[in-house]
Write a protein that holds these residues in place. Sequence first.
Motif, PDB file in Angstrom:
ATOM      1  N   GLU A 144       0.511  -1.324   0.203  1.00  8.65           N
ATOM      2  CA  GLU A 144      -0.024   0.446  -0.384  1.00  8.65           C
ATOM      3  C   GLU A 144       1.172   1.507   0.064  1.00  8.65           C
ATOM      4  N   ALA A 145       2.146   1.295   0.426  1.00  6.15           N
ATOM      5  CA  ALA A 145       2.865   2.425   1.070  1.00  6.15           C
ATOM      6  C   ALA A 145       3.648   2.749  -0.883  1.00  6.15           C
ATOM      7  N   TYR A 146       3.734   1.225  -1.251  1.00  3.92           N
ATOM      8  CA  TYR A 146       4.797   1.670  -2.835  1.00  3.92           C
ATOM      9  C   TYR A 146       3.552   2.243  -4.075  1.00  3.92           C
ATOM     10  N   ALA A 147       2.068   1.714  -3.777  1.00  3.21           N
ATOM     11  CA  ALA A 147       1.280   1.904  -4.595  1.00  3.21           C
ATOM     12  C   ALA A 147       0.835   3.653  -3.806  1.00  3.21           C
ATOM     13  N   GLY A 148       1.147   4.236  -2.976  1.00  3.04           N
ATOM     14  CA  GLY A 148       0.921   5.644  -2.968  1.00  3.04           C
ATOM     15  C   GLY A 148       1.832   5.939  -3.343  1.00  3.04           C
ATOM     16  N   MET A 149       3.269   5.545  -2.998  1.00  5.59           N
ATOM     17  CA  MET A 149       4.203   6.450  -3.771  1.00  5.59           C
ATOM     18  C   MET A 149       4.212   6.809  -5.432  1.00  5.59           C
ATOM     19  N   ILE A 150       3.925   5.606  -5.629  1.00  4.90           N
ATOM     20  CA  ILE A 150       3.519   5.761  -7.428  1.00  4.90           C
ATOM     21  C   ILE A 150       2.626   6.252  -7.563  1.00  4.90           C
ATOM     22  N   LYS A 151       1.581   6.550  -6.870  1.00 10.23           N
ATOM     23  CA  LYS A 151       0.289   7.404  -6.934  1.00 10.23           C
ATOM     24  C   LYS A 151       1.219   8.903  -6.765  1.00 10.23           C
ATOM     25  N   ARG A 152       1.861  10.006  -5.857  1.00 12.90           N
ATOM     26  CA  ARG A 152       1.976  10.478  -5.349  1.00 12.90           C
ATOM     27  C   ARG A 152       3.099  10.911  -6.556  1.00 12.90           C
ATOM     28  N   TYR A 153       4.173  10.389  -7.219  1.00 16.44           N
ATOM     29  CA  TYR A 153       5.044  10.782  -6.943  1.00 16.44           C
ATOM     30  C   TYR A 153       5.532  10.413  -9.147  1.00 16.44           C
ATOM     31  N   GLY A 154       4.066   9.675  -9.973  1.00 11.14           N
ATOM     32  CA  GLY A 154       4.307   8.595 -10.955  1.00 11.14           C
ATOM     33  C   GLY A 154       5.224   7.679 -11.195  1.00 11.14           C
ATOM     34  N   GLU A 155       4.852   6.964 -11.944  1.00 15.11           N
ATOM     35  CA  GLU A 155       5.259   5.542 -12.493  1.00 15.11           C
ATOM     36  C   GLU A 155       6.543   5.744 -13.163  1.00 15.11           C
ATOM     37  N   ASP A 156       7.270   6.641 -13.239  1.00 11.88           N
ATOM     38  CA  ASP A 156       8.790   6.528 -13.681  1.00 11.88           C
ATOM     39  C   ASP A 156       9.612   6.492 -12.564  1.00 11.88           C
ATOM     40  N   MET A 157       9.405   7.017 -11.735  1.00 10.53           N
ATOM     41  CA  MET A 157      10.774   6.631  -9.951  1.00 10.53           C
ATOM     42  C   MET A 157      10.872   5.372 -10.083  1.00 10.53           C
ATOM     43  N   VAL A 158      12.343   5.320  -9.997  1.00  9.65           N
ATOM     44  CA  VAL A 158      13.020   4.448 -10.143  1.00  9.65           C
ATOM     45  C   VAL A 158      13.959   4.330  -8.531  1.00  9.65           C
ATOM     46  N   GLU A 159      13.582   2.646  -8.344  1.00  7.12           N
ATOM     47  CA  GLU A 159      14.327   1.935  -7.209  1.00  7.12           C
ATOM     48  C   GLU A 159      15.361   2.464  -7.110  1.00  7.12           C
ATOM     49  N   VAL A 160      15.762   2.569  -5.832  1.00  9.97           N
ATOM     50  CA  VAL A 160      17.322   2.313  -5.325  1.00  9.97           C
ATOM     51  C   VAL A 160      17.741   0.886  -5.195  1.00  9.97           C
ATOM     52  N   GLY A 161      18.400   0.274  -6.187  1.00 10.60           N
ATOM     53  CA  GLY A 161      18.201  -1.232  -5.538  1.00 10.60           C
ATOM     54  C   GLY A 161      19.355  -1.748  -5.038  1.00 10.60           C
ATOM     55  N   VAL A 162      20.462  -0.651  -4.935  1.00 11.12           N
ATOM     56  CA  VAL A 162      21.704  -1.069  -3.486  1.00 11.12           C
ATOM     57  C   VAL A 162      22.000   0.088  -2.674  1.00 11.12           C
ATOM     58  N   ASN A 163      21.531  -0.038  -1.741  1.00 10.14           N
ATOM     59  CA  ASN A 163      21.155   0.938  -0.707  1.00 10.14           C
ATOM     60  C   ASN A 163      21.397   0.173   0.445  1.00 10.14           C
ATOM     61  N   VAL A 164      22.713   0.062   1.472  1.00 13.23           N
ATOM     62  CA  VAL A 164      23.328   0.005   2.902  1.00 13.23           C
ATOM     63  C   VAL A 164      24.276   1.338   3.211  1.00 13.23           C
ATOM     64  N   GLY A 165      24.492   0.853   4.227  1.00  9.32           N
ATOM     65  CA  GLY A 165      24.927   2.137   5.462  1.00  9.32           C
ATOM     66  C   GLY A 165      24.992   2.228   6.730  1.00  9.32           C
ATOM     67  N   SER A 166      25.622   2.604   7.685  1.00 11.14           N
ATOM     68  CA  SER A 166      25.142   2.706   8.919  1.00 11.14           C
ATOM     69  C   SER A 166      25.650   4.158   9.171  1.00 11.14           C
ATOM     70  N   TRP A 167      24.628   4.707  10.551  1.00 11.48           N
ATOM     71  CA  TRP A 167      25.807   5.841  11.451  1.00 11.48           C
ATOM     72  C   TRP A 167      26.642   4.798  12.204  1.00 11.48           C
ATOM     73  N   ALA A 168      26.703   5.697  13.043  1.00 12.81           N
ATOM     74  CA  ALA A 168      27.981   4.574  14.790  1.00 12.81           C
ATOM     75  C   ALA A 168      28.341   6.585  15.182  1.00 12.81           C
ATOM     76  N   LEU A 169      28.545   5.337  16.762  1.00 14.20           N
ATOM     77  CA  LEU A 169      28.640   7.356  17.974  1.00 14.20           C
ATOM     78  C   LEU A 169      29.676   6.076  17.978  1.00 14.20           C
ATOM     79  N   LEU A 170      31.272   6.383  18.453  1.00 10.65           N
ATOM     80  CA  LEU A 170      31.962   5.075  18.929  1.00 10.65           C
ATOM     81  C   LEU A 170      32.958   6.567  19.814  1.00 10.65           C
TER      82      LEU A 170
END
Length: 219
Positions: A144-170
């Motif tokens: 439902e969140a995906y469908a709503g996002m596409i409705k708001r922004y359009g069918e041409d939206m592209v997913e960022v397929g590689v998305n990995v990361g972190s915040w660290a406090l050391l």
Amino acid sequence: MLQWIALAMAAPTNADIAEAIAEESGWEDVGTSKEAGIGEVRARHMNVDGVDCLEASAVTALPVETLQEVILDIRGNTEWSSAELAESSVLAEKTGRIDYLQVLKLPAPFAGRYWFLRGEVSAGEAGAWSFAWQRLDGVASYPEAYAGMIKRYGEDMVEVGVNVGSWALLPSEAGTVARFRSCTNVGGSVPRWAGEKAARIMLPNNIVDLLVEAEKRSQ
């Protein structure tokens, strides 16, 4: 054709990349920059099977609790982050874990980008703390969140397929090291080299945004 299939099969998964960048070895210095009001921001990178992963870090005396508050303020990313996100929505939240959707609008002729992520908090040794994320299959997990996002922004939206990361406090003798790590591939019609170059230029901003907002909240 068979060679192309073999190379595609060998591409690292988000989980593979997350495991690689969790290591302290393998990072190479990119340089340092002096940021107004912040001081020195150190940048490093690591190549994980063709994916350019980036790190920025700085030492701060700001309260750790405030830094954690800002990092976990996913909804507030549209306010305190200079990434100019069009949307940053929490989809589910429980102790130590947040599922969320973020949308980035790009200037024409490029299509906007979106990503569904699952972030998890963990505590390490000697007071270390981190919030690490990986790509989440939003179509399957939050249709439902995906469908709503596409409705708001359009069918041409592209997913960022590689998305990995972190915040660290050391903890360190000089103060708290605030560290940001990120591996992304924006995909679509944006050339990979262009995306990586833009990411390197923007890299110090992640640390600056965090520390500036934490300073505001500490006053």
